[in-house]
Design an enzyme around this catalytic site. Structure first.
Site, short mmCIF file in Angstrom:
data_model
loop_
_atom_site.label_atom_id
_atom_site.label_comp_id
_atom_site.label_asym_id
_atom_site.label_seq_id
_atom_site.Cartn_x
_atom_site.Cartn_y
_atom_site.Cartn_z
N ARG A 52 0.85 -1.19 0.00
CA ARG A 52 0.00 0.00 0.00
C ARG A 52 0.89 1.24 0.00
NH1 ARG A 52 -4.67 2.46 0.17
NH2 ARG A 52 -4.90 4.37 1.36
N HIS A 54 0.59 4.78 1.05
CA HIS A 54 -0.32 5.59 1.87
C HIS A 54 0.27 6.98 2.07
CE1 HIS A 54 -3.60 6.05 4.84
NE2 HIS A 54 -2.76 6.89 5.41
N SER A 55 -0.44 7.98 1.58
CA SER A 55 0.01 9.36 1.74
C SER A 55 -0.35 9.88 3.13
CB SER A 55 -0.61 10.26 0.67
OG SER A 55 -0.15 9.88 -0.61
N GLU A 56 0.61 10.47 3.76
CA GLU A 56 0.45 10.99 5.13
C GLU A 56 -0.78 11.90 5.24
OE1 GLU A 56 3.39 13.11 8.31
OE2 GLU A 56 3.36 13.94 6.28
N GLY A 95 -2.09 16.27 2.29
CA GLY A 95 -3.03 17.05 1.48
C GLY A 95 -2.86 16.86 -0.01
N ASP A 128 -4.02 17.12 -7.87
CA ASP A 128 -3.17 16.21 -7.10
C ASP A 128 -1.72 16.49 -7.48
OD1 ASP A 128 -1.93 14.07 -5.82
OD2 ASP A 128 -3.55 12.67 -6.31
N ARG A 130 0.90 14.95 -6.06
CA ARG A 130 1.76 13.85 -5.66
C ARG A 130 2.50 13.22 -6.84
NH1 ARG A 130 -2.54 10.44 -2.26
NH2 ARG A 130 -3.78 11.14 -4.05
N LYS A 156 -2.14 5.73 -8.60
CA LYS A 156 -1.11 4.92 -7.95
C LYS A 156 -0.83 3.66 -8.76
CE LYS A 156 -2.09 6.63 -3.28
NZ LYS A 156 -2.49 6.27 -1.90
#
Length: 207
Positions: A52, A54-56, A95, A128, A130, A156
């Site tokens: 996984r 997983h973004s903080e 965020g 987004d 990221r 992702k």
């Protein structure tokens, strides 16, 4: 790339007895301190481990904000990996990459009627921000090129496949719907409609 490992006892949400190895990395592209949690030695004992990315989310992961389902997805992932092994990549991308301060500004705009994407756009950010290239580097450093991915986010999945990581299976998380003064149903529905998240709003997991 380099890594350092230590054995820890996780305390995530209601869980306080789940062992894992925490792995830190040096030489990542964005300079952030992303870490990996390895359950049941899944990087060495499983042919196709569960992964996984997983973004903080400080507000969701730690303080269980009613605005999102991040903390619940984290708990669900940890429980799954405790049972079957896996690697959790914890990415410092608060965020969707805009940072905590800006995320709180976005919360104010959401309280005024904007959805999560509209609020970010109003603040001058893309939907987004990221970049998952560091997640790819982390997997490569761990020697993982063939995985099962736990996500509802098509970005992702595409990031891993575009980088040459073979994704055998995609495992979705449940819909963690919260009630209260500020619930998260509209937030989840927006992720489905605007972000094309592969989330079944009917697949509800009770707290």
């Amino acid at each position: 790339m380099a890594e350092v490992r230590a054995r820890v006892q996780l305390n995530v949400g209601k869980n306080s007895d789940i062992p894992a190895e925490i792995v830190s990395f040096r030489g990542l592209n964005d300079g952030q301190e992303h870490v990996a949690f390895v359950f049941n030695q899944a990087d060495t004992t499983q042919t196709v481990p569960l992964i996984r990315m997983h973004s903080e989310c400080l507000t969701g992961d730690v303080f269980h904000s009613s605005r999102c389902d991040c903390g619940e997805q984290l708990n669900e992932s940890v429980e799954a990996m405790h049972e079957q092994g896996g690697v959790l990549l914890y990415l410092r991308q608060e965020g969707r990459g805009i940072g905590l301060y800006n995320k709180i500004d976005a919360y104010v705009l959401q309280s005024q009627g904007m959805n999560t994407y509209e609020a970010n756009n109003h603040l001058g950010f893309a939907d987004d921000l990221r970049d998952f290239s560091d997640a790819v580097l982390m997997l490569e450093t761990l020697g993982l090129s063939h995985v099962k991915l736990m996500t509802n986010n098509p970005n992702k999945l595409n990031a891993l496949r575009d980088a040459g990581i073979e994704v055998d299976t995609v495992v979705g998380t449940h819909a963690h719907i919260k009630a209260g003064l500020v619930g998260n149903r509209a937030y989840l529905e927006t992720k489905i409609k605007h972000g094309a998240h592969m989330l079944d709003i009917k697949k509800i997991k009770k707290p």
